[in-house]
Design an enzyme around this catalytic site. Structure first.
Site, PDB file in Angstrom:
ATOM      1  N   HIS A 169      55.385  39.173  60.509  1.00 21.83           N
ATOM      2  CA  HIS A 169      54.828  39.659  61.773  1.00 21.83           C
ATOM      3  C   HIS A 169      54.307  41.078  61.526  1.00 21.83           C
ATOM      4  O   HIS A 169      54.793  42.044  62.104  1.00 21.83           O
ATOM      5  CB  HIS A 169      55.877  39.598  62.888  1.00 21.83           C
ATOM      6  CG  HIS A 169      55.312  39.603  64.283  1.00 21.83           C
ATOM      7  ND1 HIS A 169      55.612  38.626  65.212  1.00 21.83           N
ATOM      8  CD2 HIS A 169      54.469  40.458  64.909  1.00 21.83           C
ATOM      9  CE1 HIS A 169      54.991  38.896  66.357  1.00 21.83           C
ATOM     10  NE2 HIS A 169      54.287  40.010  66.200  1.00 21.83           N
ATOM     11  N   ASN A 202      50.015  31.330  70.516  1.00 16.72           N
ATOM     12  CA  ASN A 202      50.282  32.548  71.283  1.00 16.72           C
ATOM     13  C   ASN A 202      49.128  32.753  72.248  1.00 16.72           C
ATOM     14  O   ASN A 202      47.968  32.736  71.837  1.00 16.72           O
ATOM     15  CB  ASN A 202      50.352  33.784  70.364  1.00 16.72           C
ATOM     16  CG  ASN A 202      51.523  33.724  69.397  1.00 16.72           C
ATOM     17  OD1 ASN A 202      52.318  32.786  69.425  1.00 16.72           O
ATOM     18  ND2 ASN A 202      51.618  34.716  68.553  1.00 16.72           N
ATOM     19  N   TYR A 215      47.693  35.001  75.756  1.00 22.47           N
ATOM     20  CA  TYR A 215      47.835  36.038  76.784  1.00 22.47           C
ATOM     21  C   TYR A 215      46.706  36.017  77.798  1.00 22.47           C
ATOM     22  O   TYR A 215      46.926  36.096  78.990  1.00 22.47           O
ATOM     23  CB  TYR A 215      47.910  37.432  76.129  1.00 22.47           C
ATOM     24  CG  TYR A 215      49.183  37.615  75.352  1.00 22.47           C
ATOM     25  CD1 TYR A 215      50.324  38.113  75.970  1.00 22.47           C
ATOM     26  CD2 TYR A 215      49.272  37.239  74.010  1.00 22.47           C
ATOM     27  CE1 TYR A 215      51.517  38.259  75.271  1.00 22.47           C
ATOM     28  CE2 TYR A 215      50.460  37.376  73.305  1.00 22.47           C
ATOM     29  CZ  TYR A 215      51.578  37.878  73.934  1.00 22.47           C
ATOM     30  OH  TYR A 215      52.749  38.008  73.247  1.00 22.47           O
ATOM     31  N   GLU A 223      54.352  32.564  71.992  1.00 19.58           N
ATOM     32  CA  GLU A 223      54.299  33.835  72.738  1.00 19.58           C
ATOM     33  C   GLU A 223      53.469  33.650  73.993  1.00 19.58           C
ATOM     34  O   GLU A 223      52.395  33.053  73.951  1.00 19.58           O
ATOM     35  CB  GLU A 223      53.632  34.962  71.923  1.00 19.58           C
ATOM     36  CG  GLU A 223      54.492  35.558  70.856  1.00 19.58           C
ATOM     37  CD  GLU A 223      53.785  36.691  70.094  1.00 19.58           C
ATOM     38  OE1 GLU A 223      52.916  37.373  70.678  1.00 19.58           O
ATOM     39  OE2 GLU A 223      54.092  36.854  68.915  1.00 19.58           O
ATOM     40  N   ARG A 279      63.060  33.591  68.913  1.00 18.25           N
ATOM     41  CA  ARG A 279      62.110  33.749  67.810  1.00 18.25           C
ATOM     42  C   ARG A 279      62.096  35.223  67.409  1.00 18.25           C
ATOM     43  O   ARG A 279      61.812  36.090  68.235  1.00 18.25           O
ATOM     44  CB  ARG A 279      60.708  33.303  68.257  1.00 18.25           C
ATOM     45  CG  ARG A 279      59.631  33.583  67.240  1.00 18.25           C
ATOM     46  CD  ARG A 279      58.275  33.012  67.664  1.00 18.25           C
ATOM     47  NE  ARG A 279      57.289  33.391  66.663  1.00 18.25           N
ATOM     48  CZ  ARG A 279      56.247  34.187  66.900  1.00 18.25           C
ATOM     49  NH1 ARG A 279      56.021  34.671  68.102  1.00 18.25           N
ATOM     50  NH2 ARG A 279      55.422  34.499  65.923  1.00 18.25           N
ATOM     51  N   GLU A 304      49.992  35.289  64.002  1.00 21.79           N
ATOM     52  CA  GLU A 304      48.640  35.763  64.334  1.00 21.79           C
ATOM     53  C   GLU A 304      47.928  36.436  63.177  1.00 21.79           C
ATOM     54  O   GLU A 304      47.645  37.640  63.209  1.00 21.79           O
ATOM     55  CB  GLU A 304      48.694  36.730  65.527  1.00 21.79           C
ATOM     56  CG  GLU A 304      49.225  36.083  66.776  1.00 21.79           C
ATOM     57  CD  GLU A 304      48.963  36.902  68.038  1.00 21.79           C
ATOM     58  OE1 GLU A 304      48.263  37.919  67.954  1.00 21.79           O
ATOM     59  OE2 GLU A 304      49.447  36.494  69.097  1.00 21.79           O
TER      60      GLU A 304
END
Ligand code: GBH
Length: 469
Positions: A122, A296, A298, A372, A78, A167
Site C-alpha cells: 500500500h 476501491n 469513492y 475500500e 484489511r 491501487e
C-alpha cells in the site's frame, strides 16, 4: 415502512487501513525509511508538513484497536504490511521483529474472530529500492516477488486472504506522473514503465504467494477501478472518456485479467513510450488466475476533450502542474454535479453499482469485494465528547444500497470494507482529512467511535441496512 435491505448470509463486513497511514513507530525494530517517509519529510509535499512519524500509533496500540474492531462487530479487517519493516533494504532476509508485529496483530484478530485480509503493498516502497530506480526499474518487480514470498512464509499459516497491490494507478501515475504522491517524480514515460512493472510485480508476486501458501489461501488485487463518464456524447468527449478509462482501468486489468494491454492504449501512448519495457513472457506472467478482485470506489470522474476553462481537478489528490494521464494531458476533468465530501469528491453511489456490474461482466466468475469505500468529513467532538457524523452515515447507506442493488442484479460481491477504521494520515493531505468511523484525537491518541461506527456496527450485526430515515 420499507423493508430493510438484507445482505446474503456470510457477507463480510469489514474496515480497512494501511501501514504508513496508521502505524507510526517509523524508526523502531529495524524499520528503514520508505518513499513516504522521504516524501512527507520534504518541505511542501504534504499539507502542514505532516508526516506518518507518529500517525495514530497503531504499532503500539494495535491490541486496543483490535478490541475496538471486536466491539464494532467487524467480521474482517484489511491492513497492509510495511515493506521496509519486514525487509528494510528491499532485499535479503526478513527482519523477524518486523514480522512479529504482524504475527501478533493477526493472532489478536483471529482470537476475536475477525478475518484478516493482508495487503502486501500500500505505497510504502523501501527508499533503497527507489534509489535503485523505483517502480520504473524492472528490478523492483523481482524484489516485490521476493518480499511477497517472505511474508507468505511467515504468515501463511494464519492469513487466508491476500492482496498483492493496492491501487497501482496511484503508485504509478500519482507517484511518477503528477508527482503528488511519493516519490514525487513527474515523468510520463517513467509513469507508464512503473505501471508495467507494478503489473509484473503483481504477477510474479502472485506466483510467489502460490508457491508459499497453502491451497486454501486466496489471492486478489485491489484496483483503483475508476468510473469515468463523458461530459457529452460528442465524439471528442466520448474519445476522451475511452482514453482516460484505458489509463485508469485497462492498463491494469488488461494484462491482469485478459493477458494483454489494450491495443488502443498502446497507440494512444506511443509518443510517450515505445513500451519496450514489456518483455517476452511478461504478459503471461502477469495474467495469473485470481481468487477475487478488490474494487476501491469513492467518486466518479467526468471528462471532456477540449479545455473547457473551469475545473482543473485532475485526480482529486492535490494540485500539480503535471498530469497523471500520460498521452491524455489535453483531457479536461469536470466536477460531477452534486453534493461533495470534505475531499471535494462528489457523492454518487450509482458509480459503485456501475463499477461492480462492469467487473461482473469483464471478470465473469470472479468473486468481488469492495475493498475500500468511505468519505472524509470535518468531524469534531461535541461538548459531551461525542462525534456525530450523519453525512458519513448517509454516504455509507447510499453506497451499501448500491452494493445491494448490484447483488440483486446478479453480481457476486462477497464483502465490503469501510475506509477507514480510524482517522489517519491522508497522504498528501496529512491529517487534514478524516475518513475514520472512529475519531482520533491526534494530541492524546484517544479513539472515539463516531455515530457512523455505531450505525455500521448495527449493519454488520444484522446483515441488513435499516430503511433510510
Ligand atoms: C485510496 O485512494 C487509498 O487506497 C487510501 O489509502 C486513501 O486513504 C483513500 O483512498 C482516501 O483517499 O479523477 O480519475 O483521478 C483513493 C485515490 C481517489 C484516486 C479518487 C482516484 C479519482 C479518480 N483515488 N480518484 S480520477
Amino acid at each position: 415502512m420499507l423493508e430493510p435491505l438484507t445482505f446474503p448470509a456470510g457477507f463480510l463486513w469489514g474496515a480497512a487501513t494501511s501501514a504508513y497511514q496508521i502505524e507510526g513507530a517509523v524508526r523502531e525494530d529495524g524499520r528503514t525509511p520508505s518513499i513516504w517517509d522521504t516524501f512527507s519529510h520534504t518541505p511542501g509535499r504534504t499539507v502542514g508538513g505532516d508526516t506518518g512519524d507518529v500517525a495514530v500509533e497503531h504499532y503500539h496500540r494495535y491490541r486496543d484497536d483490535v478490541a475496538l474492531m471486536a466491539e464494532l462487530g467487524l467480521g474482517a479487517y484489511r491492513f497492509s504490511v510495511s515493506w521496509p519493516r519486514v525487509q528494510p533494504t528491499g532485499r535479503g532476509p526478513a527482519v523477524q521483529r518486523g514480522l512479529d508485529f504482524y504475527r501478533r496483530l493477526v493472532d489478536e484478530l483471529l482470537a476475536r474472530g475477525i478475518e484478516p485480509a493482508l495487503t502486501l503493498y500500500h505505497w510504502d516502497l523501501p527508499q533503497e529500492l527507489e534509489d535503485a530506480g523505483g517502480w520504473p526499474a524492472r528490478e523492483t518487480a523481482y524484489r516485490f516477488a521476493e518480499y511477497a514470498g517472505l511474508v507468505a512464509e511467515a504468515l501463511g499459516d494464519r492469513v487466508e486472504s491476500w492482496i498483492t497491490l493496492n491501487e497501482p494507478w496511484c503508485s504509478a501515475f500519482l507517484g511518477y506522473g503528477s508527482g503528488v504522491h511519493a516519490p514525487g517524480r513527474t515523468d510520463p514515460a517513467a509513469a507508464l514503465q512503473a505501471a508495467h512493472h507494478l503489473n509484473l510485480a503483481h504477477g510474479l508476486g502472485t506466483q510467489a504467494l502460490r508457491a508459499a501458501l497453502p491451497a486454501r489461501a486466496r489471492v486478489a488485487v485491489s484496483l483503483n477501478s475508476a468510473v469515468v463518464r463523458a461530459l457529452s456524447q460528442a465524439p471528442g468527449d466520448v474519445d476522451a472518456r475511452r482514453r482516460i478509462d484505458n489509463l485508469a482501468n485497462g492498463v491494469f486489468h488488461g494484462p491482469m485479467l485478459h493477458g494483454a494491454y489494450p491495443a488502443d492504449l498502446l497507440a494512444d501512448t506511443a509518443r510517450v513510450t515505445d513500451w519496450s519495457c514489456v518483455r517476452e513472457g511478461d504478459l503471461a506472467a502477469i495474467q495469473q488466475p485470481l481468487d477475487a478482485l478488490g474494487l476501491n470506489y469513492y467518486t466518479p470522474s467526468l471528462v471532456s476533450a477540449a479545455p473547457a476553462g473551469g475545473s482543473s481537478r485532475a485526480d482529486g489528490h492535490g494540485a500539480s502542474d503535471h498530469s497523471p494521464w500520460p498521452g491524455a494531458e489535453d483531457v479536461t476533468f469536470h466536477q460531477t454535479p452534486g453534493e461533495c465530501t470534505d475531499m471535494g469528491w462528489t457523492i454518487d453511489p450509482t458509480g459503485l453499482h456501475e463499477l461492480i456490474m462492469r467487473y461482473t461482466r469483464e471478470a465473469p466468475g470472479l468473486p468481488l469485494y469492495v475493498t475500500e469505500n468511505g468519505a472524509a468529513y470535518d468531524d469534531k467532538p461535541d461538548a459531551e465528547g461525542r462525534v456525530h457524523d450523519p453525512e458519513r452515515i448517509a454516504y455509507l447507506h447510499g453506497h451499501l444500497a448500491a452494493v445491494r442493488r448490484a447483488l440483486a442484479d446478479g453480481a457476486d460481491v462477497r464483502g465490503y470494507y469501510l475506509w477507514s477504521l480510524l482517522d489517519n494520515f491522508e497522504w498528501a493531505y496529512g491529517y487534514s482529512k478524516r475518513f475514520g468511523a472512529v475519531y482520533v484525537d491526534y494530541e492524546t491518541q484517544v479513539r472515539t467511535p463516531k455515530s457512523s461506527a455505531e450505525w455500521y456496527a448495527a449493519v454488520a450485526r444484522t446483515g441488513s441496512l435499516p430503511a433510510a430515515e
